[in-house]
Design an enzyme around this catalytic site. Structure first.
Site, PDB file in Angstrom:
ATOM      1  N   ASP A   1      -0.141   5.149   1.028  1.00  0.00           N
ATOM      2  CA  ASP A   1      -0.353   6.114   2.118  1.00  0.00           C
ATOM      3  C   ASP A   1      -0.364   5.406   3.475  1.00  0.00           C
ATOM      4  O   ASP A   1      -1.104   4.440   3.683  1.00  0.00           O
ATOM      5  CB  ASP A   1      -1.688   6.838   1.919  1.00  0.00           C
ATOM      6  CG  ASP A   1      -1.649   7.778   0.734  1.00  0.00           C
ATOM      7  OD1 ASP A   1      -1.260   8.939   0.889  1.00  0.00           O
ATOM      8  OD2 ASP A   1      -1.993   7.313  -0.383  1.00  0.00           O
TER       9      ASP A   1
ATOM     10  N   ASP B   1       0.861  -1.173   0.000  1.00  0.00           N
ATOM     11  CA  ASP B   1       0.000   0.000   0.000  1.00  0.00           C
ATOM     12  C   ASP B   1       0.906   1.235   0.000  1.00  0.00           C
ATOM     13  O   ASP B   1       2.113   1.120   0.254  1.00  0.00           O
ATOM     14  CB  ASP B   1      -0.880  -0.057   1.262  1.00  0.00           C
ATOM     15  CG  ASP B   1      -1.664   1.204   1.479  1.00  0.00           C
ATOM     16  OD1 ASP B   1      -2.300   1.676   0.520  1.00  0.00           O
ATOM     17  OD2 ASP B   1      -1.637   1.738   2.615  1.00  0.00           O
TER      18      ASP B   1
ATOM     19  N   ASP C   1      -1.906  -0.439   5.705  1.00  0.00           N
ATOM     20  CA  ASP C   1      -2.401   0.128   6.964  1.00  0.00           C
ATOM     21  C   ASP C   1      -3.899   0.372   6.961  1.00  0.00           C
ATOM     22  O   ASP C   1      -4.459   0.772   7.973  1.00  0.00           O
ATOM     23  CB  ASP C   1      -1.711   1.479   7.238  1.00  0.00           C
ATOM     24  CG  ASP C   1      -2.221   2.577   6.314  1.00  0.00           C
ATOM     25  OD1 ASP C   1      -2.366   2.301   5.115  1.00  0.00           O
ATOM     26  OD2 ASP C   1      -2.502   3.685   6.814  1.00  0.00           O
TER      27      ASP C   1
HETATM   28 MG   LIG Z   1      -2.874   3.246   3.312  1.00  0.00          MG
END
Ligand SMILES: [Mg+2]
Length: 358
Positions: free
Chosen positions: A111, A109, A303
């Site tokens: 961000d 991922d 996240d």
């Molecule tokens: Mg993210």
């Protein structure tokens, strides 16, 4: 923003068993996965609940793996969390043992994983050190970025041509014809897979409507991510968070083929198709010839709530595992955890050192 892929490139076809459906199914057809889906009617109620969770979570101190003076309660909670979802750094030898000589396929991922979460989403830059770590690990492991951002935008942040990119929550995938051994060759032929292509016009229209609807909300940011639109409320006064959701709810009444999912202080407006990061990862593994569990171990690091779709695919198929990036305990399908981008970089560098030594 430049598109690093020619407009005339061929479009990939999807294996029949992975064809996205235009129906509003909540189940992943391959894994019985429940897609995070919030009907427009229920949006305000769900966000009410989320606001409660966020209020609670803001009272928690970040959990750390070592080196910090924390109370006994927090130590106990931290120990429970790390027992359930151990640190991928502390468990590095165990992770290496799990590879059993297999090739690692990495899915990252962006961000909050490779870059810190910042107030201005346009400034979520990754550090040069992180870029070097990703570049180095991609020399040994086929590596893909899977992001909610548009593919062009996330490429502009990452700037590494040797990677694969899946933008718009996996609805905009670029791969090459080359197998994973030749991804760094210059003569690779780029191909696109865009399962939500028919929604381009609708997304453009809803983006304009969302910009107009939230214009008066100080701090609200509407981001057009090509096949989805993100409405960020991180910088909005907390008393107006509910208003933001109500405004989004109001706009979507005119767009019955769109739905809303939630992220980290962001509402994601997306096409109602049965497609998510989990399916994108399955597609990439197939398209890149990496779908043999006997020879490939996929690892996904992320996240966000949307990353859970990929974690769950690996857990249910027992073919790889997820690593959750989080400072606080969460319900997760991941096997391991890391506390933030700095630990992600340390993990990637550990993989590189291990590969160089072996
Ligand atoms: Mg993210």
């Amino acid at each position: 923003m430049s598109d690093h892929v020619a407009k005339t490139q061929p479009v990939l076809t999807l294996p029949p068993n992975m064809m996205p459906s235009s129906a509003t199914s909540k189940k992943h057809p391959c894994s019985s996965l429940s897609v995070t889906y919030i009907s427009r009617r229920k949006l305000a109620e769900v966000v009410d609940g989320l606001l409660g969770v966020m209020t609670l979570s803001t009272r928690k101190q970040p959990y750390v793996h070592s080196g910090c003076d924390i109370s006994s309660d927090k130590v106990s909670g931290n120990n429970t969390w790390l027992k359930k979802c151990p640190s991928a750094l502390a468990s590095f030898d165990q992770i290496i043992a799990r590879t059993q000589g297999k090739k690692i396929a990495l899915f990252l991922d962006y961000d909050g994983t490779l870059s810190p979460i910042v107030n201005d989403p346009e400034k979520a830059f990754m550090s040069p050190e992180m870029r070097t770590a990703v570049k180095n690990v991609a020399r040994f492991c086929p590596t893909a970025i899977v992001s909610g951002r548009s593919r062009d935008k996330v490429f502009d942040f990452v700037k590494l041509k040797e990677l694969y990119y899946a933008g718009s929550h996996g609805m905009d995938i670029m791969v090459t014809c080359a197998d994973s051994e030749s991804i760094t060759k210059d003569n690779k032929e780029a191909k696109l897979f865009q399962p939500a292509n028919e929604f381009l016009q609708i997304i453009s229209e809803v983006n304009k409507s969302l910009v107009e609807a939230t214009r008066s909300i100080k701090g609200a940011i509407v981001e057009n991510n090509k096949f989805c639109v993100s409405v960020h409320y991180r910088n909005v006064d907390k008393k107006d968070w509910k208003l933001v959701t109500e405004l989004v709810d109001g706009v979507l009444k005119a767009f019955p083929r769109l739905k809303v999912t939630t992220g980290r202080k962001v509402l994601e407006v997306r096409p109602v198709i049965d497609w998510d990061k989990g399916k994108a990862v399955e597609f990439l593994l197939q398209a890149l010839g990496l779908d043999d569990p006997e020879s490939v171990l996929p690892i996904y690091i992320g996240d966000d709530r949307t990353d859970e779709d990929a974690f769950k695919v690996f857990r249910e198929r027992n073919c790889g595992f997820g690593i959750l990036v989080s400072q606080v305990p969460k319900e997760t399908e991941a096997f391991y955890s890391l506390t933030g981008p700095s630990e992600v970089m340390e993990f990637l560098n550990s993989l590189v050192r291990w590969k160089e030594q072996s």
